[in-house]
Structures are given as C-alpha cells and as structure tokens.
Design a protein around this motif. Sequence first.
Motif, short mmCIF file in Angstrom:
data_model
loop_
_atom_site.label_atom_id
_atom_site.label_comp_id
_atom_site.label_asym_id
_atom_site.label_seq_id
_atom_site.Cartn_x
_atom_site.Cartn_y
_atom_site.Cartn_z
N SER A 109 0.80 -1.12 0.00
CA SER A 109 0.06 0.07 -0.20
C SER A 109 0.91 1.45 -0.20
CB SER A 109 -0.88 -0.10 1.19
OG SER A 109 -1.71 1.35 1.43
N HIS A 110 1.86 1.27 0.81
CA HIS A 110 2.84 2.19 0.83
C HIS A 110 3.40 2.72 -0.36
CE1 HIS A 110 5.40 5.28 2.69
NE2 HIS A 110 6.43 4.59 2.28
N CYS A 111 3.98 1.73 -1.05
CA CYS A 111 4.95 1.75 -2.22
C CYS A 111 4.14 2.04 -3.46
CB CYS A 111 5.43 0.22 -2.61
SG CYS A 111 6.82 0.22 -1.37
N CYS A 112 2.66 1.58 -3.68
CA CYS A 112 2.07 1.93 -4.85
C CYS A 112 1.11 2.85 -4.85
CB CYS A 112 1.45 0.44 -5.24
SG CYS A 112 -0.16 0.13 -4.12
N GLY A 113 0.65 3.40 -3.56
CA GLY A 113 -0.41 4.61 -3.48
C GLY A 113 -1.55 4.19 -3.44
N LEU A 114 -1.92 2.88 -3.21
CA LEU A 114 -3.40 2.63 -3.13
C LEU A 114 -3.59 2.24 -1.48
CD1 LEU A 114 -3.96 0.23 -6.29
CD2 LEU A 114 -4.86 2.62 -6.06
N THR A 115 -4.67 2.41 -1.10
CA THR A 115 -4.90 2.11 0.27
C THR A 115 -5.13 0.47 0.41
OG1 THR A 115 -7.42 2.13 0.23
CG2 THR A 115 -6.49 4.21 0.65
N GLU A 116 -4.88 0.05 1.82
CA GLU A 116 -5.09 -1.25 2.03
C GLU A 116 -6.43 -1.84 1.65
OE1 GLU A 116 -3.58 -2.61 5.84
OE2 GLU A 116 -2.03 -1.05 5.90
N ASP A 117 -7.62 -1.14 1.78
CA ASP A 117 -8.95 -1.53 1.42
C ASP A 117 -9.00 -1.50 0.00
OD1 ASP A 117 -9.84 -1.64 3.85
OD2 ASP A 117 -10.74 0.42 3.95
N GLU A 118 -8.37 -0.60 -0.72
CA GLU A 118 -8.37 -0.74 -2.33
C GLU A 118 -7.79 -1.99 -2.67
OE1 GLU A 118 -8.69 3.91 -3.43
OE2 GLU A 118 -6.70 3.08 -3.06
N LEU A 119 -6.60 -2.36 -1.88
CA LEU A 119 -5.66 -3.58 -2.32
C LEU A 119 -6.42 -4.66 -2.23
CD1 LEU A 119 -2.30 -2.69 -1.19
CD2 LEU A 119 -2.93 -2.67 -3.64
#
Length: 114
Positions: free
Chosen positions: A24-34
């Motif tokens: 999440s930190h590296c790609c710019g998406l939230t954990e919920d989005e992942l």
Amino acid sequence: MSHEQSLLWSWTDSQDTVSLRELSHCCGLTEDELDDLVAYRALKPVSPATPERVFSAQWVMPLRNAARLRVDYDLDMFTVAILLDKLTRIEMLQRQVQSLQARLPAHLQSDLGA
C-alpha cells in the motif's frame, strides 16, 4: 534516487515479498483498495491462507502504474482490476520479447533496433 525508489527497483528484480501495508505504501493505493483487487482476483497473495497476506514484490510497479492511471482517469476499482490484468500481461509479453531478442545473433538484433 531516494531510498524508497532504490528499494522499489530492487523489488522488481527479485523474488522478494511485501506485506499488504508495504505494498500500500509503495504503490499509492489504500489497504482497502488492495483488498478490493484481491476480491476481484486481480491481485494474488503469495499464500492467501496465512493471517498476514504477503505479495510478490513484482506487483509493486504494475500497481504503481495502475494507481497513477486511476487518478489520471478517475477509474473505479473494478476498472483498475481489469487494467492491472492488462498491465501485467503486457509486462510479461515484453519480457518474453526481450528474451527472444537476446537469443538472436548480434547482426539480427541491430536490424530489429534492439
């Protein structure tokens, strides 16, 4: 190059794994989005049965690209899931082409612009 950028480059060239939080930190998406991408089966954990899911570090760059395109084009997560599938397919095909080009004799490689 920042430490995070150098870490990203090393991840894409390795068989390392990353946690959901790191991804999440590296790609710019939230954990919920992942989690949504996992639910759509576009993102696959290395071993989904473990309490803390981990992912191949090879997902970092495709997810970063998908996150950037999501913002640029205001895409919903279902569309990002489809996009992610296509981005990873393109990346795999590019690696195959490079591998095949590397097998060609040098005089043929220059003819292809390799």
